[in-house]
Write a protein that holds these residues in place. Structure first.
Motif: not given
Length: 257
Positions: A46-49, A69, A89, A67, A108, A73
């Protein structure tokens, strides 16, 4: 779409602002999270940005980021082109069995469906591997921060008791002998001092990236951000120039059995 899904899927629309304004994580907290890991291979889930990934890179570990999204990503890949970054995910990790020594999740884990994600995380962890969730929390022991929380409301701040309840629930699910996720030892929790240099404007921009704010109707969001801006402009600690936003990085850590 239920409320939890609506909130968790809100970040992509603000991916650029998220990358610019969200804080990193206290290095001491990340080091503590990794302390028992049997090796250097770390999954940022869930690393996001890439806020947590960047700290992991600075600490010299081998990072792979996952990630769900696409917009988030894309920001991660732009900021950290040397990091292997994959779509996926917590409930469907695109890695082989036993391929990492630690799984970390920055702000996350509370979005994960742990009944599904717990066994999946256990699958990709090597024996003795570490699972750790990290959360940045505003330090409401500081007077003006507590006042900011009262002015802003939970949508902008994400109150401490909400985060604590997520931790407690996750710790219970990870505890030995509690059902399908019982693949980890009892979780430990520690908090580390942290801070972020902000101005009034950049703190408003930071709070505007919270999920509760992103899903608000425009008039309500403008009203909340207006209240926050007025408060920061009238508070001695924040009214002029840069200041340090007092925070804590909380860590929930468990080890795979």
């Amino acid at each position: 779409m239920d409320e939890r899904s609506r909130l968790s899927s809100s970040f992509g629309a603000a991916a650029t602002a998220y990358a610019e304004h969200r804080p990193d994580y206290a290095r001491a907290a990340v080091r503590w999270a990794l302390e028992p890991a049997p090796g250097p291979r770390v999954l940022d889930l869930g690393a996001g940005t890439g806020k947590l990934s960047a700290t992991l890179v600075a600490l010299g570990v081998e990072v792979v980021a996952v990630e769900p999204d696409p917009a988030m990503l894309a920001e991660l890949r732009r900021a950290l082109p040397a990091v292997r970054a994959l779509p996926g995910s917590a409930e469907a990790v695109p890695l082989p069995d036993g391929s990492v020594d630690a799984v970390l999740a920055g702000n996350a884990m509370h979005w994960f469906d742990m009944a599904v994600a717990g066994p999946e995380i256990a699958r990709v962890l090597a024996p003795g591997g570490v699972l750790a969730g990290l959360w940045n929390i505003l330090d409401d022991r500081v007077g003006w921060v507590a006042d900011l929380e009262r002015v802003s409301g939970s949508a902008a701040i994400g109150p401490r008791d909400t985060v604590s309840s997520w931790r407690a629930a996750t710790a219970t699910m990870l505890a030995p002998g509690t059902g399908p996720v019982a693949r980890f030892d009892a979780a430990a929790q520690v908090e580390f001092p942290h801070g972020q240099r902000r101005t009034a404007d950049s703190l408003v921009a930071t709070l505007a990236t919270r999920a509760g704010m992103l899903v608000m109707a425009d008039p309500e969001r403008r009203a909340v951000l207006g209240r926050i801006r007025d408060f920061l402009g009238s508070t001695p600690e924040t009214a002029r120039g840069e200041f340090t936003l007092p925070m804590l990085t909380g860590v929930l850590r468990a080890r795979r059995l």
